[in-house]
Design a protein around this motif. Structure first.
Motif, PDB file in Angstrom:
ATOM      1  N   MET A  62      15.845  29.725  30.876  1.00  0.00           N
ATOM      2  CA  MET A  62      16.099  29.364  32.096  1.00  0.00           C
ATOM      3  C   MET A  62      14.678  28.752  32.526  1.00  0.00           C
ATOM      4  O   MET A  62      13.495  28.981  33.158  1.00  0.00           O
ATOM      5  N   THR A  63      14.537  27.309  33.043  1.00  0.00           N
ATOM      6  CA  THR A  63      13.821  26.930  33.518  1.00  0.00           C
ATOM      7  C   THR A  63      13.279  27.375  35.347  1.00  0.00           C
ATOM      8  O   THR A  63      14.324  27.428  35.642  1.00  0.00           O
ATOM      9  N   LEU A  64      12.268  26.833  35.491  1.00  0.00           N
ATOM     10  CA  LEU A  64      11.564  27.277  37.185  1.00  0.00           C
ATOM     11  C   LEU A  64      12.964  27.257  38.425  1.00  0.00           C
ATOM     12  O   LEU A  64      12.947  27.218  39.218  1.00  0.00           O
TER      13      LEU A  64
ATOM     14  N   LEU B 125      15.767  25.895  37.851  1.00  0.00           N
ATOM     15  CA  LEU B 125      16.924  26.381  37.969  1.00  0.00           C
ATOM     16  C   LEU B 125      16.404  28.222  38.374  1.00  0.00           C
ATOM     17  O   LEU B 125      18.211  27.950  39.309  1.00  0.00           O
ATOM     18  N   VAL B 126      15.862  28.052  38.072  1.00  0.00           N
ATOM     19  CA  VAL B 126      16.260  30.208  38.715  1.00  0.00           C
ATOM     20  C   VAL B 126      15.541  30.049  40.236  1.00  0.00           C
ATOM     21  O   VAL B 126      16.363  30.973  40.741  1.00  0.00           O
ATOM     22  N   LEU B 127      14.780  28.715  40.894  1.00  0.00           N
ATOM     23  CA  LEU B 127      14.638  29.055  42.285  1.00  0.00           C
ATOM     24  C   LEU B 127      15.818  28.747  43.136  1.00  0.00           C
ATOM     25  O   LEU B 127      16.176  28.588  44.034  1.00  0.00           O
TER      26      LEU B 127
ATOM     27  N   ALA C  27      19.141  29.517  41.623  1.00  0.00           N
ATOM     28  CA  ALA C  27      20.174  29.948  41.215  1.00  0.00           C
ATOM     29  C   ALA C  27      19.456  31.172  42.859  1.00  0.00           C
ATOM     30  O   ALA C  27      20.822  31.790  43.302  1.00  0.00           O
ATOM     31  N   ALA C  28      18.062  31.857  43.064  1.00  0.00           N
ATOM     32  CA  ALA C  28      17.629  32.326  43.916  1.00  0.00           C
ATOM     33  C   ALA C  28      17.766  32.250  45.076  1.00  0.00           C
ATOM     34  O   ALA C  28      18.651  32.521  45.594  1.00  0.00           O
TER      35      ALA C  28
END
Length: 194
Positions: free
Chosen positions: A1-3, A5-7, A9-10
């Motif tokens: 997962m790219t950064l 997408l992680v951000l 999602a968070a």
């Protein structure tokens, strides 16, 4: 997962968490975007960071001690059951501490003043309850970690494994949010358990 997408999602999870806590405790309408939501999310994030920072030193010290005990036992040719039991004991104690500190998160969503201090004082004398919850969480996490292997062996489908993992992760997250909300309501606000 790219950064990114992680951000994303968070941020979505944080907005969901804040909305959930406020809906249950204040009867706010359950929505991800609302007036003051940004400040509520910043308060939530700041509290989560403080909890993580408080947790880092004990983890580093305990990890070093457990690592040394594993090394000594293996050098002496002994069995590893004692270090293994130390790992389990530490894991339960650490989870109990994190749970107790995390009671502050709903307070942060409510923009309560000093939510960590408030939660810590309100939960004083209830260490046994947090140890029991931590042990139950450990068993649940172990069971959840077996799910992907069970799904892939039963279906042979990587897609089914990924979907079941996402569903179980979200269900576990919602359960955790509900438990924390209930604990803030019970310990801090003095609400009855129903």
């Amino acid at each position: 997962m790219t950064l990114p997408l992680v951000l994303i999602a968070a941020l979505l999870f944080m907005a969901l968490a804040v909305s959930w806590h406020r809906h249950v405790l204040l009867d706010d309408a359950p929505r991800l975007v609302a007036p003051e939501r940004g400040w509520q999310m910043l308060s939530y994030l700041g509290t989560a960071i403080l909890i993580a920072l408080a947790f880092i030193p004990p983890v580093v010290i305990a990890s070093a001690l457990i690592g040394m005990s594993f090394a000594q036992v293996s050098q002496m040719g002994g069995t590893l059951w004692l270090p293994f039991m130390l790992v389990i004991l530490f894991y339960v104690l650490a989870n109990a501490m994190v749970l107790r500190l995390s009671v502050a998160l709903p307070g942060a969503a409510l923009r309560s003043v000093r939510p960590i201090r408030t939660a810590w004082r309100a939960t004083r004398g209830h260490v046994g309850s947090f140890l029991l919850l931590a042990a139950l969480a450990m068993v649940a996490q172990a069971a959840m970690s077996l799910l992907p292997a069970a799904v892939i062996s039963g279906t042979g489908s990587v897609t089914a494994t990924l979907v079941s993992g996402v569903v179980v992760s979200w269900a576990a997250a919602l359960l955790a949010l509900s438990v924390l909300t209930t604990m803030w309501g019970y310990f801090v606000e003095g609400r009855d358990l129903r």
